[in-house]
Write an enzyme that holds these catalytic residues in place. Structure first.
Site, PDB file in Angstrom:
ATOM      1  N   ASN A  28      38.214  -4.015 -20.553  1.00 49.85           N
ATOM      2  CA  ASN A  28      38.515  -5.403 -20.164  1.00 49.85           C
ATOM      3  C   ASN A  28      37.494  -5.977 -19.160  1.00 49.85           C
ATOM      4  O   ASN A  28      36.722  -5.226 -18.547  1.00 49.85           O
ATOM      5  CB  ASN A  28      39.921  -5.456 -19.553  1.00 49.85           C
ATOM      6  CG  ASN A  28      40.614  -6.776 -19.859  1.00 49.85           C
ATOM      7  OD1 ASN A  28      39.969  -7.779 -20.146  1.00 49.85           O
ATOM      8  ND2 ASN A  28      41.931  -6.766 -19.790  1.00 49.85           N
ATOM      9  N   LYS A  33      32.816  -1.539 -16.040  1.00 47.07           N
ATOM     10  CA  LYS A  33      31.840  -1.009 -17.009  1.00 47.07           C
ATOM     11  C   LYS A  33      30.457  -0.810 -16.375  1.00 47.07           C
ATOM     12  O   LYS A  33      29.839   0.232 -16.564  1.00 47.07           O
ATOM     13  CB  LYS A  33      31.724  -1.931 -18.244  1.00 47.07           C
ATOM     14  CG  LYS A  33      33.007  -1.971 -19.061  1.00 47.07           C
ATOM     15  CD  LYS A  33      32.915  -2.913 -20.242  1.00 47.07           C
ATOM     16  CE  LYS A  33      32.838  -4.376 -19.852  1.00 47.07           C
ATOM     17  NZ  LYS A  33      34.033  -4.885 -19.140  1.00 47.07           N
ATOM     18  N   GLU A  52      24.486  -5.416 -19.865  1.00 48.33           N
ATOM     19  CA  GLU A  52      24.845  -6.591 -20.663  1.00 48.33           C
ATOM     20  C   GLU A  52      23.943  -7.755 -20.255  1.00 48.33           C
ATOM     21  O   GLU A  52      23.719  -7.974 -19.061  1.00 48.33           O
ATOM     22  CB  GLU A  52      26.308  -6.923 -20.356  1.00 48.33           C
ATOM     23  CG  GLU A  52      26.863  -8.047 -21.153  1.00 48.33           C
ATOM     24  CD  GLU A  52      28.383  -8.084 -21.058  1.00 48.33           C
ATOM     25  OE1 GLU A  52      29.032  -7.983 -22.092  1.00 48.33           O
ATOM     26  OE2 GLU A  52      28.906  -8.213 -19.934  1.00 48.33           O
ATOM     27  N   ARG A 119      29.262  -2.795 -23.605  1.00 50.21           N
ATOM     28  CA  ARG A 119      29.759  -3.547 -24.773  1.00 50.21           C
ATOM     29  C   ARG A 119      28.813  -3.478 -25.957  1.00 50.21           C
ATOM     30  O   ARG A 119      27.711  -2.937 -25.866  1.00 50.21           O
ATOM     31  CB  ARG A 119      30.017  -5.012 -24.445  1.00 50.21           C
ATOM     32  CG  ARG A 119      31.158  -5.226 -23.513  1.00 50.21           C
ATOM     33  CD  ARG A 119      31.664  -6.654 -23.650  1.00 50.21           C
ATOM     34  NE  ARG A 119      32.723  -6.878 -22.695  1.00 50.21           N
ATOM     35  CZ  ARG A 119      33.949  -6.417 -22.856  1.00 50.21           C
ATOM     36  NH1 ARG A 119      34.265  -5.760 -23.950  1.00 50.21           N
ATOM     37  NH2 ARG A 119      34.850  -6.643 -21.940  1.00 50.21           N
TER      38      ARG A 119
END
Ligand code: DCP
Length: 252
Positions: A28, A33, A52, A119
């Site tokens: 989430n 992360k 990311e 991700r």
């Protein structure tokens, strides 16, 4: 307006796609992360952590105006208007990142390199874009177009965007809400618990219940490591050590 991009690096090997192991960290918003990716990086393994490309979404240079646009902010301010555009942009920038070959120095003795991503093009679609469609912020025409180009690109790039493993950082949405509040990213100030609960549900359906309808056969076979990220792992060394051991065992 003109724009150009190049992604060739002389220090990077043009390696056979199946000699790169790609792993994504999922979970989430604000679950941790990036923190976990940094931990992995410092755990001594020769893994390349690829962050990311969020900075790119916060500063889009159209080449036509004096100031760059903050698409992340625009999406949160007016999701109906900007969700499709945002999801297109985030997935395209991620595709580009996922296609970057790893540096030569990361090859191990067997000639294999491991890349860890925050991700993936799969969470872009099966978590965020799907969620925005279900919330009515992406309409059915946009959703059809999104799915069409997403499937097309993933199929075209084949092995180059396939994952060998997924690490799911799992935590109660309430915990993520607290962390989100603490980090205070300006664009996310109106994110509500309800939104994080929906995203949590999408993660659970995809990675735990396995009830999300996936369109890529390889994705249904990817091993998933579920880690409890409910503890404040940033603070506790023992928790970090346990998590790292779990990851090493998972990929050994
Ligand atoms: N985002 C989105 N759609 C996507 C990808 C991201 O709306 N396809 C948004 C959600 C967040 C921001 O972008 O506002 C970054 O989200 P992530 O969960 O990917 O990254 P974090 O920085 O929150 O991760 P963490 O705190 O776990 O490191």
């Amino acid at each position: 307006c003109t724009s150009s991009s190049s992604n060739s690096h002389s220090t990077h090997v043009a390696m056979d796609a199946n000699r790169v192991k790609r792993v994504s960290i999922e979970g989430n918003i604000a679950v941790g992360k990036s923190t976990f990716a940094r931990l992995l990086q410092s755990a001594g393994e020769d893994w390349e952590v690829v962050p990311e490309p969020i900075g790119k979404w916060q500063s889009i240079d159209s080449g036509c105006s004096q100031t760059a646009s903050n698409l992340l902010d625009m999406m949160y301010q007016d999701p109906q208007r900007w969700s499709y555009t945002f999801q297109t942009n985030s997935c395209m920038s991620r595709m580009r990142t996922q296609l970057q070959p790893p540096p030569e120095r990361l090859l191990n003795a067997e000639g294999v390199a491991v890349q860890v991503f925050e991700r993936s093009v799969y969470s872009d679609r099966y978590i965020f874009a799907l969620n925005m469609f279900q919330l009515g912020c992406i309409n059915s025409t946009e959703w059809a177009i999104y799915q069409d180009w997403h499937s097309f690109l993933v199929e075209q790039f084949g092995h180059q965007v396939e994952l060998e493993g997924i690490i799911y950082l799992r935590a109660p949405p309430q915990k993520c809400m607290e962390r989100l509040g603490r980090r205070g990213r300006m664009e996310e100030k109106q994110v509500q618990l309800d939104y994080l609960e929906k995203l949590h549900g999408q993660h659970e359906e995809w990675l735990i219940e396995k009830s999300t309808r996936l369109h890529f056969e390889h994705l249904t076979r990817v091993p998933i490591l579920v880690l409890d990220a409910g503890m404040e792992f940033e603070k506790y060394l023992e928790v970090q050590a346990t998590m790292i051991t779990q990851v090493k065992e998972f990929f050994s």
